[in-house]
Design an enzyme around this catalytic site. Structure first.
Site, short mmCIF file in Angstrom:
data_model
loop_
_atom_site.label_atom_id
_atom_site.label_comp_id
_atom_site.label_asym_id
_atom_site.label_seq_id
_atom_site.Cartn_x
_atom_site.Cartn_y
_atom_site.Cartn_z
N ARG A 56 0.37 -1.47 0.28
CA ARG A 56 -0.31 -0.25 0.23
C ARG A 56 1.14 1.18 0.26
O ARG A 56 0.39 2.01 0.73
CB ARG A 56 -1.06 -0.39 0.88
N GLU A 74 -4.22 3.93 6.32
CA GLU A 74 -3.60 4.26 4.72
C GLU A 74 -4.27 5.30 3.66
O GLU A 74 -3.32 5.63 2.86
CB GLU A 74 -4.49 2.37 4.45
N SER A 109 -11.08 0.28 3.34
CA SER A 109 -9.72 -0.05 4.52
C SER A 109 -9.17 0.90 5.34
O SER A 109 -8.37 2.23 4.45
CB SER A 109 -8.63 -0.58 4.57
#
Ligand SMILES: Cc1cc2nc3c(=O)[nH]c(=O)nc-3n(C[C@H](O)[C@H](O)[C@H](O)COP(=O)(O)OP(=O)(O)OC[C@H]3O[C@@H](n4cnc5c(N)ncnc54)[C@H](O)[C@@H]3O)c2cc1C
Length: 333
Positions: free
Chosen positions: A161, A329, A233
């Site tokens: 990520r 994130e 998320s």
């Protein structure tokens, strides 16, 4: 080109947060970019579908919202195609185009919101596949010098990520197109992920079958931003070294973890959140999504600050309970 002055950002972000933006320019022709960028002194934010960003205050700079469209096969051999796709193309529509053509590589990444231009920023990933697995290069402009670039895969420094665009080049580039290598035959199917494996293990695999299954699972687990504002998320799964993992395991024998190499383990952030009492937790306009504790939702009227405070409360509680620092994130603005 479309210009919005002092306009709400609500329809530009999937958290559906209603903050003000001083100036948003929607650009469908990237040849307009150098002119627009060279005339601006303000801070610049490049925005795609707004599905990985939380606005917590008004944005007083220039927002460039890329809408450029187009995709073409620029190289082809017996087994693969190299496709160049414009940054303003919607990710999932592009995936569906690939599936229709029986091109492999994207099927596990079905139904991820957002645009092509943002996919390299956090090296999007799902169900055991990441963008880096099919990425060839991306083209764009440096925001300060307006010089053109084409970064190959190794230059993008992809990791879980993240990429160079979230570290040293954060907010310094505008990506205008992305090149991906897809398979025409001899597809490398990946159904290692538990839910996919259970449903597909005894069937003859195809890109379409895997994509359909991914869509089915995602639809049952993730909230549709049209009904509950969210950015997927909120936190990454934390990675800890083996010593930390062992001491966590002593205290919490059920802690779910995935070994990524000899020294490191990825811990389930969803489990940490659940265990810390946030299951189905709501606080006025904000809450944790019932089917996936990693997803924070806007129940309709939440401000960006309320969403952020709720997330910070989760982060602090996890730290107090497990001495693990969760990392966002989502990009916080
Ligand atoms: C329901 C839901 C599920 C999700 N599931 C996943 C998932 O499974 N896996 C996953 O990885 N992500 C997931 N996400 C997060 C999100 O969809 C991805 O991160 C997506 O790539 C963001 O695309 P965007 O166009 O909306 O980017 P934005 O939110 O508009 O921007 C994100 C960041 O990228 C920068 N950026 C955007 N476009 C450009 C450009 N052209 N050039 C330079 N910088 C740019 C922005 O400045 C910002 O920093 C999910 C989100 C939602 C709402």
């Amino acid at each position: 080109m479309k210009i919005h002055r002092n306009s709400s950002l609500k329809k530009f972000n999937t958290f559906n947060v209603d903050e003000l933006a001083q100036l948003i320019i929607e650009i469908d022709n990237i040849s307009d970019l150098p002119n627009i960028l060279s005339n601006k002194k303000d801070e610049i934010l490049v925005l795609g579908g707004g599905s990985n960003i939380l606005f917590t205050k008004p944005y007083n700079g220039l927002i460039i919202n890329l809408k450029n469209k187009g995709k073409k096969i620029i190289q082809e051999d017996e087994n693969t195609v190299l496709v160049e796709v414009s940054a303003g193309e919607n990710w999932h529509e592009f995936v569906l185009w690939a599936i229709k053509n029986n091109f492999g590589g994207l099927e596990n990444l079905s139904l991820i919101p957002g645009n092509l231009g943002a996919a390299p920023i956090q090296n999007i990933g799902a169900y055991g596949v990441e963008l880096k697995d099919i990425f060839y290069s991306c083209k764009g402009l440096m925001l300060d010098t307006l010089s053109e670039f084409e970064f190959k895969k190794t230059e993008c420094k992809f990791d879980y990520r993240t990429s160079i665009f979230k570290s040293t080049l954060k907010n310094k580039t505008v990506i205008t197109s992305v090149k991906l290598i897809l398979t025409k035959s001899k597809h490398n199917f990946n159904i290692d992920y538990k839910d996919l494996n259970i449903n597909l293990q005894d069937t003859e695999l195809s890109v379409k079958k895997i994509s359909d299954e991914v869509i089915k699972i995602r639809t049952s687990k993730l909230p549709n931003p049209k009904f509950f504002g969210n950015c997927g998320s909120f936190f990454k799964n934390p990675i800890v070294n083996s010593d930390t993992y062992k001491s966590l395991l002593d205290k919490f024998p059920n802690i779910p973890a995935h070994k990524i190499d000899e020294d490191n383990y990825k811990i389930s952030a969803a489990w940490l959140i659940d265990q810390s009492g946030f299951k189905n937790k709501k606080d006025k306009n904000v809450g944790v999504y019932e089917n996936q504790p990693l997803v924070i939702i806007n129940n309709g009227k939440a401000t960006g600050k309320e969403l952020l405070n709720f997330a910070l409360n989760i982060k602090e509680t996890i730290y107090n309970n497990f001495e693990i620092e969760l990392e966002e994130e989502v990009i916080i603005m």
